[in-house]
Design an enzyme around this catalytic site. Structure first.
Site, short mmCIF file in Angstrom:
data_model
loop_
_atom_site.label_atom_id
_atom_site.label_comp_id
_atom_site.label_asym_id
_atom_site.label_seq_id
_atom_site.Cartn_x
_atom_site.Cartn_y
_atom_site.Cartn_z
N PRO A 1 35.04 41.64 35.00
CA PRO A 1 36.17 42.58 35.10
C PRO A 1 37.23 42.28 34.05
O PRO A 1 37.61 41.13 33.84
CB PRO A 1 36.71 42.30 36.51
CG PRO A 1 35.56 41.71 37.26
CD PRO A 1 34.79 40.92 36.24
N GLU A 2 37.67 43.33 33.35
CA GLU A 2 38.70 43.16 32.32
C GLU A 2 40.03 43.69 32.86
O GLU A 2 40.15 44.00 34.05
CB GLU A 2 38.25 43.86 31.05
CG GLU A 2 36.94 43.25 30.50
CD GLU A 2 36.52 43.80 29.15
OE1 GLU A 2 37.35 44.45 28.49
OE2 GLU A 2 35.37 43.61 28.76
N HIS B 1 27.99 36.34 50.30
CA HIS B 1 28.78 35.89 49.16
C HIS B 1 30.29 36.09 49.35
O HIS B 1 31.05 36.06 48.38
CB HIS B 1 28.30 36.59 47.89
CG HIS B 1 26.85 36.35 47.61
ND1 HIS B 1 26.36 35.11 47.22
CD2 HIS B 1 25.77 37.19 47.67
CE1 HIS B 1 25.05 35.19 47.06
NE2 HIS B 1 24.67 36.43 47.32
N ARG C 1 28.27 34.89 41.70
CA ARG C 1 28.06 33.76 40.77
C ARG C 1 29.12 32.66 40.91
O ARG C 1 29.00 31.61 40.29
CB ARG C 1 28.03 34.30 39.33
CG ARG C 1 26.87 35.26 39.10
CD ARG C 1 26.82 35.78 37.67
NE ARG C 1 26.49 34.74 36.72
CZ ARG C 1 26.41 34.94 35.40
NH1 ARG C 1 26.64 36.16 34.91
NH2 ARG C 1 26.11 33.95 34.59
#
Length: 272
Positions: A2-3, A90, A109
């Site tokens: 994500p930016e 998660h 991750r």
């Protein structure tokens, strides 16, 4: 990853349920993210949320009991959920509110970050925020500033735009796109960029990011906002992810190369 637009979309998504809410409980599991969870996070329980801000790709939550700093990493996302919603495999961190709503952090991750700062600290003067450059929407981000910073560097303009000490939030996707919009080759050394090109970059970077925010960010793989909706700015991308396809301006095939271990996409005709 994500930016800036995706983080801003997330920040806006959690702001309404969080602002002025009372935190009833904090949950975190035993799986470390980029850094292990601190037991001090529990100090946020019973606190009132006073402010939610974004700095670069970080979300800073100010409460009466201290500060919470969040980074989404590569695959992280925040969801606004009913507290009765079952936990996902998660889901690693959760803020439960007295309203019955939860803000839940999911990260496959586990490259994200969840940090606590107490009330005596200024989080903006602590790592990882203290060394960041100006926001692209700020008055500090001027053509003169950018030109002076670039002319100290020999690395490519693409890599320079992604350097958070120069300007924050211009990640890989948006660096490729803004260089296309300004007709600058991503291979150009930073110290060869002209003042006129800096004028164009300083104009186009905020416009590009704001347009992406309006469309919910860019979903390339798995980004979605706090409401679970995908980002639709991907439909506006000119070069990123379009290797081998004709340029929408001139018809030349888009090419890609690797710079600093990241893929760069550009049109060799439009960006000579």
């Amino acid at each position: 990853m994500p930016e800036l637009p995706e983080v801003e979309v997330t920040k806006r998504g959690i702001e309404k349920p969080l602002l002025n809410a009372i935190i009833s409980s904090i949950y975190f599991d035993d799986k470390s993210l980029r850094k292990p969870f601190s037991p001090d996070l529990k100090k946020l329980e019973k606190a009132r949320v006073l402010k939610i801000e974004r700095r670069a790709k970080y979300i800073l939550i100010t409460t009466t009991n201290g500060y919470l700093l969040l980074h989404l990493g590569m695959t992280g996302h925040l969801r606004v959920l009913d507290q009765k919603t079952p936990m996902d495999t998660h889901d690693h961190f959760e803020i439960s509110l007295q309203s019955g709503v939860s803000i839940r952090y999911n990260d496959i991750r586990r490259f994200g970050l969840v940090l606590y700062f107490d009330k005596t600290q200024d989080p903006y003067q602590c790592e990882p925020l203290k060394s960041l450059g100006p926001e692209p929407f700020s008055e500090e981000f001027t053509s003169e500033y950018l030109y002076s910073r670039l002319h100290r560097l020999k690395k490519s303009i693409k890599q320079a735009l992604m350097d958070n000490s120069i300007v924050v939030g211009v990640g890989n996707i948006y660096a490729s796109e803004v260089l296309f919009l300004t007709k600058i080759s991503p291979l150009t050394p930073s110290n060869k960029i002209t003042q006129k090109q800096c004028d164009s970059l300083v104009e186009q970077i905020p416009l590009l990011l704001k347009e992406s925010i309006k469309k919910g960010g860019t979903t390339i793989r798995d980004f979605s906002g706090a409401d679970g909706k995908l980002g639709y700015f991907v439909q506006n991308l000119y070069v990123y992810g379009h290797e081998g396809e004709p340029c929408r301006i001139c018809g030349t095939k888009i090419v890609s190369t690797v710079q600093g271990q990241r893929s760069t996409f550009y049109c060799p005709h439009c960006q000579k």
